[in-house]
Design an enzyme around this catalytic site. Structure first.
Site, PDB file in Angstrom:
ATOM      1  N   ASP A   1       0.874  -1.188   0.000  1.00 36.21           N
ATOM      2  CA  ASP A   1       0.000   0.000   0.000  1.00 36.21           C
ATOM      3  C   ASP A   1       0.904   1.229   0.000  1.00 36.21           C
ATOM      4  O   ASP A   1       1.084   1.895   1.013  1.00 36.21           O
ATOM      5  CB  ASP A   1      -0.880  -0.059   1.266  1.00 36.21           C
ATOM      6  CG  ASP A   1      -1.878   1.073   1.309  1.00 36.21           C
ATOM      7  OD1 ASP A   1      -1.865   1.924   0.403  1.00 36.21           O
ATOM      8  OD2 ASP A   1      -2.675   1.116   2.271  1.00 36.21           O
TER       9      ASP A   1
ATOM     10  N   PRO B   1      11.405   8.049  -2.209  1.00 33.76           N
ATOM     11  CA  PRO B   1      11.751   6.739  -1.650  1.00 33.76           C
ATOM     12  C   PRO B   1      10.786   5.632  -2.067  1.00 33.76           C
ATOM     13  O   PRO B   1      11.144   4.440  -2.058  1.00 33.76           O
ATOM     14  CB  PRO B   1      11.664   6.959  -0.134  1.00 33.76           C
ATOM     15  CG  PRO B   1      11.379   8.394   0.097  1.00 33.76           C
ATOM     16  CD  PRO B   1      11.091   9.056  -1.211  1.00 33.76           C
TER      17      PRO B   1
HETATM   18  N1  PUT Z   1      -1.679   4.463  -1.036  1.00 35.94           N
HETATM   19  C1  PUT Z   1      -2.663   4.893  -1.911  1.00 35.94           C
HETATM   20  C2  PUT Z   1      -2.234   5.328  -3.269  1.00 35.94           C
HETATM   21  C3  PUT Z   1      -2.148   6.782  -3.390  1.00 35.94           C
HETATM   22  C4  PUT Z   1      -2.831   7.332  -4.539  1.00 35.94           C
HETATM   23  N2  PUT Z   1      -2.760   8.775  -4.581  1.00 35.94           N
END
Ligand code: PUT
Length: 276
Positions: free
Chosen positions: A155, A162
């Site tokens: 996620d 990074p």
């Molecule tokens: N972690 C979610 C993805 C980000 C999208 N802007």
């Protein structure tokens, strides 16, 4: 005077929302963190100028990064989320009765703290006793934990700074090694409209490592272009081959349901072309 926030999603295009109030802003060790209140989407978490999640459409992203892998694996007990400091994927993982431990490996502890304070509906499950929060570099964490997880979810933020390392073939190989012999990974893989070359490369890299590689999309209005995607790499189980009678209907979802478990892999033609 009205204040408006714009995320510049490409060199020539952006998404704009009126700011009702800025609730928090800081520069952490890793990035700028803003938490703004909008009428349209509720509270919005923004990292380095990019929308990560909002109260009103967060459910799509968090359900879709989680349930396709979790519901394909027959018995996920130990699960890792790399990134995901807002806690939304962890909340969805905990809906599976088989879960013993859900590890969150997030490099920026301030994202976790800000999310707990301002986004309790998303981050509220981070206090669950089954959750192990590690403020650590996810790349190092997977290197140090081989053969440990049934499911790993990546996620990440957008592939800048990074986070670029979280879209690299070496990282997907490291995840392969951190998974158990029948493990499954899912990585968020950006927008088919704006990141076509990245999607082609990520799919090819994952397919060169994992016997089963699948790609799916969903509509997320506050993310670049509104069409978002994920790539799954699986050592054994194929989401298209699961016995539908054995699928779990996770509680309190608003987007995912078991009836879409296979159909979500049916892609629009121009998206399918990216994977050839
Ligand atoms: N972690 C979610 C993805 C980000 C999208 N802007």
């Amino acid at each position: 005077m009205e204040l408006w926030y714009t995320e510049k999603q490409t060199e020539n295009y952006g998404i704009t929302a009126k700011i009702e109030k800025t609730l928090h802003t800081e520069q952490s060790e890793f990035q700028r963190i803003d938490l703004i209140e909008t009428n349209q989407w509720g509270k919005m978490l923004v990292l380095d100028g990019m929308v990560m999640t909002t109260d009103k459409d967060e459910f799509v992203y968090h359900e879709m990064i989680t349930h396709l892998a979790m519901n394909t694996h027959p018995n996920p007990k130990r699960v890792l989320v790399v990134g995901g400091g807002d806690g939304g994927a962890i909340r969805e993982i905990l809906k599976y009765p088989s879960i013993e431990t859900a590890v969150l490996a997030e490099i920026d502890g301030r994202v976790i703290e800000v999310s707990k304070e301002y986004l309790p509906e998303i981050a509220g499950k981070l206090e669950d006793p089954r959750v192990d929060v590690q403020v650590v570099d996810g790349i190092k964490y997977i290197h140090d934990n081989k053969n440990s997880f049934d499911v790993i979810l990546v996620d990440s933020t957008e592939p800048v700074g990074p986070a670029v390392g979280l879209f690299a073939r070496d990282f997907y190989q490291g995840i392969y090694e951190a998974l158990k012999e029948d493990g499954i990974m899912v990585a968020q893989s950006e927008s088919p409209w704006f990141n076509s070359e990245l999607i082609t490369r990520v799919f090819k890299d994952i397919a060169s490592i994992y016997p089963v590689t699948r790609y799916y999309t969903a509509s997320i209005p506050t993310y670049p272009s509104g069409l978002w995607s994920w790539t799954m790499g699986s050592k054994k189980y194929d989401p298209l081959e699961v016995d539908e009678a054995k699928l779990i209907e996770p509680e309190n979802t608003k987007y995912y349901h078991k009836g879409m478990h296979k159909t979500v892999f049916t892609l629009p033609k121009f998206v399918g072309e990216l994977l050839k």
